[in-house]
Write a protein that holds these residues in place. Structure first.
Motif, short mmCIF file in Angstrom:
data_model
loop_
_atom_site.label_atom_id
_atom_site.label_comp_id
_atom_site.label_asym_id
_atom_site.label_seq_id
_atom_site.Cartn_x
_atom_site.Cartn_y
_atom_site.Cartn_z
N PHE A 6 25.36 0.50 33.21
CA PHE A 6 25.96 0.98 34.46
C PHE A 6 25.18 2.18 34.99
O PHE A 6 24.87 2.26 36.18
CB PHE A 6 27.44 1.35 34.24
CG PHE A 6 28.15 1.74 35.49
CD1 PHE A 6 28.78 0.79 36.28
CD2 PHE A 6 28.20 3.08 35.90
CE1 PHE A 6 29.43 1.15 37.45
CE2 PHE A 6 28.86 3.44 37.06
CZ PHE A 6 29.47 2.47 37.83
N ALA A 7 24.83 3.12 34.08
CA ALA A 7 24.08 4.31 34.48
C ALA A 7 22.70 3.93 35.01
O ALA A 7 22.22 4.52 35.99
CB ALA A 7 23.96 5.28 33.30
N GLU A 8 22.05 2.94 34.39
CA GLU A 8 20.73 2.48 34.85
C GLU A 8 20.84 1.87 36.25
O GLU A 8 20.00 2.13 37.12
CB GLU A 8 20.15 1.44 33.89
CG GLU A 8 19.59 2.03 32.61
CD GLU A 8 19.02 0.95 31.70
OE1 GLU A 8 18.55 -0.09 32.21
OE2 GLU A 8 19.05 1.16 30.47
N LEU A 13 19.97 2.42 42.16
CA LEU A 13 20.50 2.30 43.52
C LEU A 13 20.52 3.61 44.29
O LEU A 13 20.61 3.59 45.52
CB LEU A 13 21.92 1.73 43.48
CG LEU A 13 22.04 0.27 43.10
CD1 LEU A 13 23.50 -0.13 43.05
CD2 LEU A 13 21.29 -0.61 44.06
N GLU A 14 20.44 4.73 43.62
CA GLU A 14 20.58 6.02 44.30
C GLU A 14 19.63 6.20 45.49
O GLU A 14 20.05 6.71 46.52
CB GLU A 14 20.45 7.17 43.29
CG GLU A 14 21.73 7.37 42.53
CD GLU A 14 21.66 8.42 41.45
OE1 GLU A 14 22.72 8.97 41.12
OE2 GLU A 14 20.55 8.69 40.94
N PRO A 15 18.36 5.77 45.40
CA PRO A 15 17.49 5.94 46.58
C PRO A 15 17.97 5.18 47.82
O PRO A 15 17.64 5.54 48.94
CB PRO A 15 16.14 5.38 46.10
CG PRO A 15 16.19 5.41 44.63
CD PRO A 15 17.63 5.24 44.26
N LYS A 146 14.08 -3.76 36.73
CA LYS A 146 14.85 -4.49 35.73
C LYS A 146 16.02 -5.23 36.39
O LYS A 146 16.77 -4.65 37.16
CB LYS A 146 15.38 -3.51 34.68
CG LYS A 146 16.06 -4.21 33.53
CD LYS A 146 16.56 -3.22 32.51
CE LYS A 146 17.30 -3.98 31.43
NZ LYS A 146 18.19 -3.17 30.67
N ASP A 147 16.15 -6.51 36.08
CA ASP A 147 17.22 -7.37 36.61
C ASP A 147 17.19 -7.50 38.13
O ASP A 147 18.21 -7.80 38.75
CB ASP A 147 18.60 -6.88 36.15
CG ASP A 147 18.74 -6.88 34.65
OD1 ASP A 147 18.19 -7.80 34.01
OD2 ASP A 147 19.37 -5.97 34.11
N ALA A 148 16.03 -7.27 38.76
CA ALA A 148 15.92 -7.40 40.22
C ALA A 148 16.11 -8.86 40.62
O ALA A 148 15.71 -9.77 39.91
CB ALA A 148 14.57 -6.89 40.70
#
Length: 196
Positions: A6-8, A13-15, A146-148
């Motif tokens: 979740f943190a990753e 997504l923050e940008p 990752k997981d894109a």
């Protein structure tokens, strides 16, 4: 999903979060979205009750968060004058002479990749499989996040990094139709990016 995963996801997504409305937290938006994705039968009314947010806001949060997570892929045609050589290859399905531009964009309409030059008669899937980004991804030279996931229409093949809608043969389940609706409403960013 673990706290670390979740943190990753949140960090990745923050940008892009600046494109989303600030009346709800990123954590709340991710929790709502992940709950919806992992419980396909849950309604927006049920999400509204569970997370104490209005039904309309839950729907907006879900779509906007999905839009921040995925990139969108499609092709568009540029009309050209009739070529002097091999004109038939440039004649597209609408009877126009064209070349194809393939683009990948994010939810801010920013193009992440562009590949142009294939004749208008080529199928989008063939353009994709001959594009430098496809070759880079499959060879390992280009590393996606990752997981894109890249959202596409039904012209493209399903793979571990491409998601396409279910093909509508007239017998789709309700969940499959709902999936196609969400995919289509999210993938519209590439169409809008081409328009802009």
């Amino acid at each position: 999903m673990s706290r670390e995963t979740f943190a990753e996801l949140k960090s990745a997504l923050e940008p892009f979060w600046i494109t989303l409305r600030r009346e709800y937290s990123m954590d709340q938006a991710l929790h709502i979205t992940l709950w919806k994705l992992s419980n396909s039968r849950v309604t927006y009314r049920e999400l509204s009750d569970k997370f104490d947010v209005s039904k309309g806001t839950v729907h907006k949060i879900f779509l906007k968060t999905i839009n921040a997570i995925f990139g969108c892929l499609d092709g568009t045609h540029f009309k050209i004058n009739t070529p002097k050589k091999d004109a038939i290859s440039y004649c597209d399905r609408k009877g126009n002479y064209s070349i194809i531009m393939q683009g990948i964009c994010d939810s801010t309409f920013r193009f992440l990749d562009v590949f142009i030059g294939y004749p208008g008669s080529c199928h989008d899937a063939n353009v994709w499989k001959n594009s430098p980004i496809y070759k880079g991804i499959t060879s390992g030279e280009i590393q996606l996040a990752k997981d894109a996931i890249i959202l596409t229409d039904s012209a493209y093949p399903l793979s571990k990094y491409l998601i396409a809608p279910y093909r509508d043969n007239g017998h789709l389940l309700r969940e499959e139709k709902q999936f196609n609706y969400y995919l289509s409403s999210t993938r519209v960013f590439i169409e809008q990016a081409f328009g802009i």
